[in-house]
Design a protein around this motif. Structure first.
Motif, PDB file in Angstrom:
ATOM      1  N   ASP A 256     -31.040-101.807  -2.803  1.00 50.87           N
ATOM      2  CA  ASP A 256     -31.647-101.672  -4.105  1.00 50.87           C
ATOM      3  C   ASP A 256     -31.401-102.937  -4.871  1.00 50.87           C
ATOM      4  O   ASP A 256     -32.587-103.490  -5.640  1.00 50.87           O
ATOM      5  CB  ASP A 256     -30.996-100.661  -5.039  1.00 50.87           C
ATOM      6  CG  ASP A 256     -31.576 -99.071  -4.304  1.00 50.87           C
ATOM      7  OD1 ASP A 256     -32.682 -99.290  -3.742  1.00 50.87           O
ATOM      8  OD2 ASP A 256     -30.785 -98.233  -4.641  1.00 50.87           O
TER       9      ASP A 256
ATOM     10  N   LEU B  99     -34.494-105.008  -4.020  1.00 54.50           N
ATOM     11  CA  LEU B  99     -35.787-104.771  -4.586  1.00 54.50           C
ATOM     12  C   LEU B  99     -35.515-105.290  -6.169  1.00 54.50           C
ATOM     13  O   LEU B  99     -36.598-105.600  -6.553  1.00 54.50           O
ATOM     14  CB  LEU B  99     -35.636-103.095  -4.491  1.00 54.50           C
ATOM     15  CG  LEU B  99     -35.970-102.593  -3.189  1.00 54.50           C
ATOM     16  CD1 LEU B  99     -35.772-101.184  -3.341  1.00 54.50           C
ATOM     17  CD2 LEU B  99     -37.421-102.827  -2.998  1.00 54.50           C
TER      18      LEU B  99
ATOM     19  N   ASN C 123     -46.572-102.335  -0.762  1.00 56.70           N
ATOM     20  CA  ASN C 123     -45.167-102.439  -1.173  1.00 56.70           C
ATOM     21  C   ASN C 123     -44.546-100.847  -1.273  1.00 56.70           C
ATOM     22  O   ASN C 123     -44.960 -99.809  -1.328  1.00 56.70           O
ATOM     23  CB  ASN C 123     -45.300-102.923  -2.753  1.00 56.70           C
ATOM     24  CG  ASN C 123     -45.998-104.202  -2.621  1.00 56.70           C
ATOM     25  OD1 ASN C 123     -45.123-105.193  -2.159  1.00 56.70           O
ATOM     26  ND2 ASN C 123     -46.977-104.724  -3.351  1.00 56.70           N
ATOM     27  N   ARG C 124     -43.316-100.976  -1.379  1.00 53.91           N
ATOM     28  CA  ARG C 124     -42.230 -99.414  -1.564  1.00 53.91           C
ATOM     29  C   ARG C 124     -42.536 -99.206  -2.987  1.00 53.91           C
ATOM     30  O   ARG C 124     -42.800 -98.008  -3.122  1.00 53.91           O
ATOM     31  CB  ARG C 124     -41.018-100.026  -1.379  1.00 53.91           C
ATOM     32  CG  ARG C 124     -39.991 -98.748  -1.642  1.00 53.91           C
ATOM     33  CD  ARG C 124     -38.738 -99.096  -1.007  1.00 53.91           C
ATOM     34  NE  ARG C 124     -37.616 -98.046  -1.500  1.00 53.91           N
ATOM     35  CZ  ARG C 124     -36.253 -98.037  -1.632  1.00 53.91           C
ATOM     36  NH1 ARG C 124     -35.841 -98.991  -0.723  1.00 53.91           N
ATOM     37  NH2 ARG C 124     -35.644 -97.019  -2.001  1.00 53.91           N
ATOM     38  N   LEU C 125     -42.765-100.223  -4.140  1.00 57.68           N
ATOM     39  CA  LEU C 125     -42.852 -99.659  -5.380  1.00 57.68           C
ATOM     40  C   LEU C 125     -44.285 -99.611  -5.742  1.00 57.68           C
ATOM     41  O   LEU C 125     -45.079-100.556  -5.916  1.00 57.68           O
ATOM     42  CB  LEU C 125     -41.965-100.455  -6.408  1.00 57.68           C
ATOM     43  CG  LEU C 125     -42.158-100.126  -7.764  1.00 57.68           C
ATOM     44  CD1 LEU C 125     -41.657 -98.811  -8.342  1.00 57.68           C
ATOM     45  CD2 LEU C 125     -41.359-101.332  -8.615  1.00 57.68           C
TER      46      LEU C 125
ATOM     47  N   GLY D 112     -41.536 -92.696   2.196  1.00 54.32           N
ATOM     48  CA  GLY D 112     -40.668 -93.676   1.770  1.00 54.32           C
ATOM     49  C   GLY D 112     -41.103 -94.590   0.645  1.00 54.32           C
ATOM     50  O   GLY D 112     -40.478 -95.584   0.264  1.00 54.32           O
ATOM     51  N   LYS D 113     -42.221 -93.921  -0.169  1.00 55.98           N
ATOM     52  CA  LYS D 113     -42.639 -94.782  -1.358  1.00 55.98           C
ATOM     53  C   LYS D 113     -41.843 -94.356  -2.371  1.00 55.98           C
ATOM     54  O   LYS D 113     -41.347 -93.234  -2.839  1.00 55.98           O
ATOM     55  CB  LYS D 113     -44.149 -94.760  -1.523  1.00 55.98           C
ATOM     56  CG  LYS D 113     -44.967 -95.264  -0.367  1.00 55.98           C
ATOM     57  CD  LYS D 113     -44.719 -96.754  -0.182  1.00 55.98           C
ATOM     58  CE  LYS D 113     -45.581 -97.278   1.011  1.00 55.98           C
ATOM     59  NZ  LYS D 113     -45.315 -98.619   1.364  1.00 55.98           N
ATOM     60  N   ASP D 114     -41.501 -95.271  -3.654  1.00 54.04           N
ATOM     61  CA  ASP D 114     -41.234 -95.160  -4.790  1.00 54.04           C
ATOM     62  C   ASP D 114     -42.214 -94.904  -5.815  1.00 54.04           C
ATOM     63  O   ASP D 114     -43.029 -96.079  -6.167  1.00 54.04           O
ATOM     64  CB  ASP D 114     -40.230 -96.006  -5.191  1.00 54.04           C
ATOM     65  CG  ASP D 114     -39.023 -95.981  -4.385  1.00 54.04           C
ATOM     66  OD1 ASP D 114     -38.729 -95.022  -3.783  1.00 54.04           O
ATOM     67  OD2 ASP D 114     -38.145 -97.244  -4.478  1.00 54.04           O
TER      68      ASP D 114
ATOM     69  N   ALA E 155     -41.932 -88.866  -0.964  1.00 49.94           N
ATOM     70  CA  ALA E 155     -41.871 -90.182  -1.870  1.00 49.94           C
ATOM     71  C   ALA E 155     -40.802 -89.728  -3.149  1.00 49.94           C
ATOM     72  O   ALA E 155     -40.575 -88.452  -3.273  1.00 49.94           O
ATOM     73  CB  ALA E 155     -43.069 -90.362  -2.601  1.00 49.94           C
ATOM     74  N   ARG E 156     -40.020 -90.598  -3.470  1.00 49.29           N
ATOM     75  CA  ARG E 156     -39.401 -90.559  -4.593  1.00 49.29           C
ATOM     76  C   ARG E 156     -40.026 -90.637  -6.039  1.00 49.29           C
ATOM     77  O   ARG E 156     -41.252 -91.459  -5.689  1.00 49.29           O
ATOM     78  CB  ARG E 156     -38.089 -91.701  -4.841  1.00 49.29           C
ATOM     79  CG  ARG E 156     -36.934 -91.410  -3.815  1.00 49.29           C
ATOM     80  CD  ARG E 156     -35.759 -92.393  -3.951  1.00 49.29           C
ATOM     81  NE  ARG E 156     -36.196 -93.564  -4.074  1.00 49.29           N
ATOM     82  CZ  ARG E 156     -35.118 -94.574  -4.344  1.00 49.29           C
ATOM     83  NH1 ARG E 156     -33.933 -94.188  -4.424  1.00 49.29           N
ATOM     84  NH2 ARG E 156     -35.611 -95.853  -4.407  1.00 49.29           N
TER      85      ARG E 156
ATOM     86  N   LEU F 255     -34.053 -93.777  -8.508  1.00 54.36           N
ATOM     87  CA  LEU F 255     -35.198 -94.847  -8.499  1.00 54.36           C
ATOM     88  C   LEU F 255     -35.263 -95.541  -9.678  1.00 54.36           C
ATOM     89  O   LEU F 255     -35.675 -96.755  -9.681  1.00 54.36           O
ATOM     90  CB  LEU F 255     -36.305 -93.772  -8.476  1.00 54.36           C
ATOM     91  CG  LEU F 255     -37.449 -94.514  -8.455  1.00 54.36           C
ATOM     92  CD1 LEU F 255     -37.671 -95.491  -7.596  1.00 54.36           C
ATOM     93  CD2 LEU F 255     -38.846 -93.240  -8.186  1.00 54.36           C
TER      94      LEU F 255
ATOM     95  N   HIS G  54     -35.245 -99.855  -9.869  1.00 54.51           N
ATOM     96  CA  HIS G  54     -36.042-100.855 -10.064  1.00 54.51           C
ATOM     97  C   HIS G  54     -36.190-100.954 -11.784  1.00 54.51           C
ATOM     98  O   HIS G  54     -37.316-101.533 -12.178  1.00 54.51           O
ATOM     99  CB  HIS G  54     -37.562-100.101  -9.987  1.00 54.51           C
ATOM    100  CG  HIS G  54     -37.751 -99.785  -8.387  1.00 54.51           C
ATOM    101  ND1 HIS G  54     -37.853-100.971  -7.498  1.00 54.51           N
ATOM    102  CD2 HIS G  54     -37.888 -98.580  -7.691  1.00 54.51           C
ATOM    103  CE1 HIS G  54     -38.061-100.348  -6.444  1.00 54.51           C
ATOM    104  NE2 HIS G  54     -37.908 -98.957  -6.339  1.00 54.51           N
TER     105      HIS G  54
END
Length: 294
Positions: free
Chosen positions: A3, A6, A66-68, A90-92, A116-117, A147, A151
């Motif tokens: 994290d 990230l 992207n993840r975010l 797996g995505k935020d 997803a979160r 989450l 971020h």
């Protein structure tokens, strides 16, 4: 990837480039973030691509980058249309699309079912305030606390952040509650200007008096909160309900004399009268809150 990593590298995707989405994108780009953008009308991506954003031909391509993933779309239905069939595992997912508390809670369940979160947001700003630290702009966030923590630095780039709880609906609820209070204030301001409209009183000279008075009255917000939390509506009362209801007659008569409709005032006054009729004349006006509950 941790994290912390990230937070440092902060690559992200933004779906939706209306006025608010464009302002968000510009802020992230100005801060040096690796930003992928997508918009249904592709021409809106062009100025941002010129500024360094990476264009995506489809929403699925943008999400995969992207993840975010930040959503700033037209409405809740637009989210379903945009992300139909898109792999979110797996995505935020951070939703900055205007929604109701119930829609945000349903969207959190929808996201979780897709792996997803989810974090919901309520933007307390207009586009020109975004990316301007001194503007006072901020965004309410609620949902997955981990989450938000992961971020937080990235999310704080366009505007300040206020995390208001794990309940996904709380950001929207805070947003709408504040906007509702603002709407009531605007109603009072409109009535005040209507009263002086036909007189030899310049609105620009009256405005500072009005703004100062409204500012001075904000103490009542804290007093009402204390009364609601303690349940003691007669606590520290200055002008009790009986006095205020009696005073309403002057407000209504003045409106009539000035040829102004009282329609912005009468709904609240009627609630005050109902509370008084129920035997609460020694209280403050806080009791009307209970009358609004259905």
């Amino acid at each position: 990837m941790t994290d912390n990593a990230l937070e440092t590298t902060a690559p992200l995707t933004l779906l939706g480039l209306g006025a608010m989405g464009t302002a968000l994108a510009q802020a992230w780009l100005a801060a040096g973030h690796d930003l992928t953008v997508w918009n249904r009308t592709r021409s809106r991506t062009e100025p941002l691509v010129a500024a360094g954003a990476k264009p995506a031909a489809t929403a699925a391509e943008a999400v995969a980058a992207n993840r975010l993933v930040v959503l700033c779309l037209l409405d809740d239905t637009s989210i379903d249309e945009t992300l139909a069939g898109v792999d979110l595992a797996g995505k935020d997912l951070v939703n900055l699309t205007t929604s109701t508390p119930a829609q945000a809670r349903a969207r959190a369940e929808w996201a979780a079912a897709r792996g997803a979160r989810f974090l919901d947001g309520g933007i307390m700003a207009v586009p020109p305030m975004i990316g301007v630290p001194e503007s006072g702009a901020y965004v309410f966030y609620s949902g997955a606390g981990e989450l938000f923590a992961a971020h937080a630095r990235t999310l704080a780039v366009p505007a300040g952040t206020k995390f208001v709880g794990e309940d996904p609906g709380f950001a929207a609820l805070h947003d709408v509650a504040l906007l509702s209070a603002m709407t009531g204030m605007f109603a009072g301001v409109a009535h005040a200007f209507a009263l002086i409209r036909e007189e030899d009183i310049a609105p620009k000279e009256f405005a500072p008096l009005l703004a100062e008075w409204l500012g001075a009255m904000t103490f009542s917000v804290h007093k009402a909160a204390d009364q609601l939390q303690s349940g003691e509506y007669a606590k520290e009362v200055v002008s009790n309900l009986a006095m205020q209801v009696a005073g309403n007659a002057t407000l209504l008569r003045t409106a009539d004399e000035q040829g102004v409709s009282p329609e912005l005032l009468t709904p609240y006054m009627e609630l005050m009268e109902r509370r008084l009729a129920a035997g609460h004349g020694d209280e403050d006006t806080t009791g009307v809150v209970d009358l609004l509950r259905r």
